[in-house]
Scaffold this motif. Sequence first.
Motif, PDB file in Angstrom:
ATOM      1  N   ALA A  45      81.792  88.001  84.565  1.00 52.45           N
ATOM      2  CA  ALA A  45      81.923  87.290  86.010  1.00 52.45           C
ATOM      3  C   ALA A  45      83.140  86.372  86.483  1.00 52.45           C
ATOM      4  CB  ALA A  45      80.451  86.618  86.355  1.00 52.45           C
ATOM      5  N   SER A  46      83.318  85.495  85.205  1.00 55.73           N
ATOM      6  CA  SER A  46      84.340  84.663  85.349  1.00 55.73           C
ATOM      7  C   SER A  46      85.712  85.454  85.609  1.00 55.73           C
ATOM      8  CB  SER A  46      84.294  83.573  84.223  1.00 55.73           C
ATOM      9  OG  SER A  46      84.741  84.292  83.011  1.00 55.73           O
ATOM     10  N   VAL A  68      86.496  88.283  86.777  1.00 58.90           N
ATOM     11  CA  VAL A  68      86.596  88.864  88.149  1.00 58.90           C
ATOM     12  C   VAL A  68      86.857  88.079  89.160  1.00 58.90           C
ATOM     13  CG1 VAL A  68      85.366  89.812  90.056  1.00 58.90           C
ATOM     14  CG2 VAL A  68      84.946  90.870  87.654  1.00 58.90           C
ATOM     15  N   LEU A  69      86.041  86.624  88.994  1.00 58.99           N
ATOM     16  CA  LEU A  69      86.501  85.421  89.957  1.00 58.99           C
ATOM     17  C   LEU A  69      87.706  85.036  89.832  1.00 58.99           C
ATOM     18  CD1 LEU A  69      83.199  83.445  89.725  1.00 58.99           C
ATOM     19  CD2 LEU A  69      83.838  84.730  91.674  1.00 58.99           C
ATOM     20  N   LEU A  70      88.432  84.874  88.647  1.00 58.37           N
ATOM     21  CA  LEU A  70      89.724  84.417  88.096  1.00 58.37           C
ATOM     22  C   LEU A  70      90.791  85.518  88.778  1.00 58.37           C
ATOM     23  CD1 LEU A  70      89.375  82.719  84.816  1.00 58.37           C
ATOM     24  CD2 LEU A  70      89.690  81.637  86.861  1.00 58.37           C
ATOM     25  N   GLY A 104      90.341  87.633  91.280  1.00 57.91           N
ATOM     26  CA  GLY A 104      90.424  87.461  92.582  1.00 57.91           C
ATOM     27  C   GLY A 104      91.280  86.303  93.159  1.00 57.91           C
ATOM     28  N   LEU A 105      91.266  85.124  92.428  1.00 54.38           N
ATOM     29  CA  LEU A 105      91.654  83.951  92.912  1.00 54.38           C
ATOM     30  C   LEU A 105      93.227  84.045  92.610  1.00 54.38           C
ATOM     31  CD1 LEU A 105      91.663  81.073  93.785  1.00 54.38           C
ATOM     32  CD2 LEU A 105      91.259  80.302  91.440  1.00 54.38           C
ATOM     33  N   TRP A 129      94.634  86.378  95.152  1.00 53.53           N
ATOM     34  CA  TRP A 129      94.533  85.735  96.662  1.00 53.53           C
ATOM     35  C   TRP A 129      95.892  84.880  96.433  1.00 53.53           C
ATOM     36  CZ3 TRP A 129      91.905  80.599  97.829  1.00 53.53           C
ATOM     37  CH2 TRP A 129      92.246  80.457  99.211  1.00 53.53           C
ATOM     38  N   THR A 185      88.404  87.341  79.241  1.00 56.94           N
ATOM     39  CA  THR A 185      87.112  87.528  79.880  1.00 56.94           C
ATOM     40  C   THR A 185      86.618  89.050  80.078  1.00 56.94           C
ATOM     41  OG1 THR A 185      88.414  87.922  82.042  1.00 56.94           O
ATOM     42  CG2 THR A 185      87.558  85.673  81.263  1.00 56.94           C
TER      43      THR A 185
END
Length: 206
Positions: free
Chosen positions: A23-24, A26-28, A30-31, A34, A66
């Motif tokens: 999960a972390s 995927v978030l990183l 995505g960030l 962006w 990750t």
Amino acid sequence: MTSSPKAPAPDRERSYRSPAGIASGVLLLGLAAWLGGDALVRGEGRTPWLALAGLILVVPLVIAFTLRPAVWANDERLLVRNPFRTITLPWGCVQAVRAGYSNEVLAAGGKYQLWAIPVSLRARKAAARRQARAASEDPTGRTSATVSAGSLRAPSDQAVDDLRDLAERCSASPGAQGAPTVRWAYELLAPSAVGLVLLAVLLAVA
């Protein structure tokens, strides 16, 4: 005429990964997409090049720490995929699977951490509270013999227990003999090195 007994069917391969790590990651990612994408599209001067170099450096590292870590185990071997190495350990060479402040395997004189099974001290404390509560709710005192099973164990400790049992059961199997083999993840190391060099060059010529 009697038929010979059938050999027991091998266990289905077990896999272990960290949901929090995935999960972390995927978030990183995505960030990074962006921020880096915005700099690539809207940046001026050297900004797009710096953003590109940063993405080439950072994205493989995020994937390595990750999304990549995983552990697979069957009756013959333990396969450990850590950030930058993939280690294959036949059960015959495994000396111990142990849990402390990190989960690790001792094999053929080497020590290999299990990145995919991280230790959570909070989960251990919660499991200890569940065990104490289960023991106090049993007036006969028989619960203490089974409180370490199932949901009363921290997930990482239960995974290590499963691997330890598998190692003890399969270490003498003819198909589980051999030496550890290690393969480096050059597909992640190479782009990170390229990104680091490119970033250093761009900063040096500023």
